[in-house]
Design a protein around this motif. Sequence first.
Motif, PDB file in Angstrom:
ATOM      1  N   SER A   1     -32.519  97.378  25.347  1.00  0.00           N
ATOM      2  CA  SER A   1     -32.829  98.136  26.556  1.00  0.00           C
ATOM      3  C   SER A   1     -31.936  97.694  27.701  1.00  0.00           C
ATOM      4  CB  SER A   1     -34.304  97.926  26.935  1.00  0.00           C
ATOM      5  OG  SER A   1     -34.553  98.476  28.204  1.00  0.00           O
ATOM      6  N   SER A   2     -31.424  98.665  28.465  1.00  0.00           N
ATOM      7  CA  SER A   2     -30.563  98.349  29.612  1.00  0.00           C
ATOM      8  C   SER A   2     -31.343  97.752  30.764  1.00  0.00           C
ATOM      9  CB  SER A   2     -29.848  99.622  30.088  1.00  0.00           C
ATOM     10  OG  SER A   2     -30.808 100.595  30.483  1.00  0.00           O
ATOM     11  N   SER A   3     -32.679  97.837  30.700  1.00  0.00           N
ATOM     12  CA  SER A   3     -33.484  97.295  31.802  1.00  0.00           C
ATOM     13  C   SER A   3     -33.732  95.804  31.668  1.00  0.00           C
ATOM     14  CB  SER A   3     -34.836  98.009  31.868  1.00  0.00           C
ATOM     15  OG  SER A   3     -35.576  97.764  30.677  1.00  0.00           O
TER      16      SER A   3
ATOM     17  N   ARG B   1     -35.522  98.485  41.229  1.00  0.00           N
ATOM     18  CA  ARG B   1     -36.113  99.515  42.073  1.00  0.00           C
ATOM     19  C   ARG B   1     -37.629  99.455  42.112  1.00  0.00           C
ATOM     20  NH1 ARG B   1     -32.064  98.875  43.614  1.00  0.00           N
ATOM     21  NH2 ARG B   1     -30.255 100.240  43.843  1.00  0.00           N
ATOM     22  N   ARG B   2     -38.224  98.798  41.129  1.00  0.00           N
ATOM     23  CA  ARG B   2     -39.680  98.693  41.145  1.00  0.00           C
ATOM     24  C   ARG B   2     -40.173  97.831  42.310  1.00  0.00           C
ATOM     25  NH1 ARG B   2     -40.998  97.401  34.746  1.00  0.00           N
ATOM     26  NH2 ARG B   2     -40.175  99.347  33.878  1.00  0.00           N
ATOM     27  N   GLN B   3     -39.280  97.070  42.906  1.00  0.00           N
ATOM     28  CA  GLN B   3     -39.671  96.167  43.991  1.00  0.00           C
ATOM     29  C   GLN B   3     -39.503  96.816  45.365  1.00  0.00           C
ATOM     30  OE1 GLN B   3     -37.017  92.943  43.284  1.00  0.00           O
ATOM     31  NE2 GLN B   3     -37.925  92.377  41.332  1.00  0.00           N
TER      32      GLN B   3
ATOM     33  N   HIS C   1     -41.015  93.026  37.334  1.00  0.00           N
ATOM     34  CA  HIS C   1     -42.237  93.620  37.859  1.00  0.00           C
ATOM     35  C   HIS C   1     -42.200  93.624  39.386  1.00  0.00           C
ATOM     36  CE1 HIS C   1     -43.136  89.284  38.029  1.00  0.00           C
ATOM     37  NE2 HIS C   1     -43.935  89.611  39.031  1.00  0.00           N
ATOM     38  N   GLU C   2     -43.047  94.414  39.961  1.00  0.00           N
ATOM     39  CA  GLU C   2     -43.097  94.513  41.418  1.00  0.00           C
ATOM     40  C   GLU C   2     -44.145  93.562  41.974  1.00  0.00           C
ATOM     41  OE1 GLU C   2     -43.915  97.672  45.066  1.00  0.00           O
ATOM     42  OE2 GLU C   2     -44.191  98.293  42.981  1.00  0.00           O
ATOM     43  N   PRO C   3     -43.749  92.602  42.827  1.00  0.00           N
ATOM     44  CA  PRO C   3     -44.748  91.757  43.479  1.00  0.00           C
ATOM     45  C   PRO C   3     -45.602  92.603  44.427  1.00  0.00           C
ATOM     46  CG  PRO C   3     -42.538  90.823  43.651  1.00  0.00           C
ATOM     47  CD  PRO C   3     -42.383  92.222  43.168  1.00  0.00           C
ATOM     48  N   ASN C   4     -46.757  92.109  44.731  1.00  0.00           N
ATOM     49  CA  ASN C   4     -47.640  92.807  45.657  1.00  0.00           C
ATOM     50  C   ASN C   4     -46.964  92.957  47.015  1.00  0.00           C
ATOM     51  OD1 ASN C   4     -49.906  93.021  47.718  1.00  0.00           O
ATOM     52  ND2 ASN C   4     -51.026  93.215  45.792  1.00  0.00           N
TER      53      ASN C   4
END
Length: 541
Positions: free
Chosen positions: A4-6, A209-211, A172-175
């Motif tokens: 996966s490229s991610s 980008r999820r962050q 993952h995206e932190p709060n």
Amino acid sequence: AVISSSMPPTTVRPDPSRRSFGSWALPLIVVVGATLRLVQWSAAMSLWLDEFYLAESILEASWLEILSQGLRQQQVAPLGFIGLEKLAAALFGSGERALRLVPLAASIGTLVAMPLLARRILSPIGAIVAVAFVAFNPLMISLAGAVKPYAVDVFVVVLLLGVLERLRRIEHEPNWAFGVAIGTLGLFSVPSVIVAGGAIGAWCLGGARRQRGMVLAWGLTAVAAALWARVSVPPPVSDFMHEYWTGVDAFMPPLTTYPTWLFEVARNEMVPGLLLRPYVSPGYFPLAMRSLFAVAVVSTGLFGVWRLARRRDWGWAVALALPFAGAIVLSRLALYPLAPRVSVYLLPPLALLIGIAVGGRPGGAARRSATLPAAVVLAGLALVLARELPPFPIQNTRAQLSELATARNPGSPIVVHPFGETAFAYYGSRLGLTDGIEVLSTYDPRTSLIELDAFRGQREVWVVFTFPTVRGYARDPMLCYLSEIGVETERTLFPGASTHRFDLSDPARWTRARAEDFAFDVPEQTFATPACGPDREESGS
């Protein structure tokens, strides 16, 4: 198999044989650096003028006064720092060590956080150089024992760079609350917002980008903290600070009118100022050596940026280079001065750039060629530090007032220049100097002479000057005038300070001068013996 490229890129582990050297060298550097800071703090050196001024608000001003009127004595400091100082004073008292506990903790915190960051983004040799650059820096050591927010600035900057390094590694995206928490660090360190801008810019180039939500919360909170810091300073204080920094050429003129300004600031102020403890004259090193230092430091930093760009590591290139560009732009806009102590927050990114220039990033092939430049950098640090080891004194006001308390006859008047008012307020009760103290009402030389006339007829009058720049604020006119209408019977000199005893009881001398028309010059701000003479032309007050 399809990868996966991610997935985050795989980091090549450094050669274990090279890592073994760093595994003991870095802890040793941290221990020695922490010891030097503890020596500076534990010496409990006398407070000096800027510390007295800030301590007055910490110990005496209420939060209502600070929030509505600002800090006393035209001081400026982050409210978070003032809150930590008030807490330390409430828990541990008002002594020198208690007031300096927050800077000490921040400085040691920097020593702990810096290796954790450097080992992740630098090669082993580069990490050693970067950490040593911070650990053995005389300015950083001295600021660990100063009631000023500069050590906190450095610690917050290292934390922000550590956050960036962490964000670049996780998917993952932190709060969003985490972003707000990081942004509120701007309440503890105003210039760190410049570094935060660089870190957010770096994230935009390479962050996940999820962050996005967390980084947006970070940026908005940091900007809000910076705006709050600016609007919380009363206009008179803001005007005074602007005038002060303009007077010391800390604001950048247009390059079209002064193209060499930036290099001269680097050579004469920034490089010596960031490598030496406060209030050491740039002349401590010859001009040729300062020029060589400036060229070496600037060139090494630029080479570090080039090496990052060559590897297409644009995120870290932006994060480490943008604070310097931001500092120059803010100086050009007259929003934040470009001066050594207030620009100490630039030391961590500079140390990392030097580490990259010398040793590169982790994962590359072993570079034996890095050993020599690393040795040169470490030898330069050793040379600077070896010229003077901590504790680093700035002023010894406590010893000055202690000797005055011993020599003075009870009840004899003490005339204090306004610069010394806070020194007597802090040490007076501790040393028994609580009566007979007369603080002059103004810095104006002519008015000061008129106020001295009230002491004619006194057999013992003490006059106290506690700060070097006081000479340009009536010291010489006062001493010359008192020598005309009386006799100086005792003089005690301290670094940048002096105590004088005069006998003004002889009426025959009173007719030799009048305060209203006594001729004097206002000298430059040095502390040589005043040159008094009847034939000197008056230059005005």
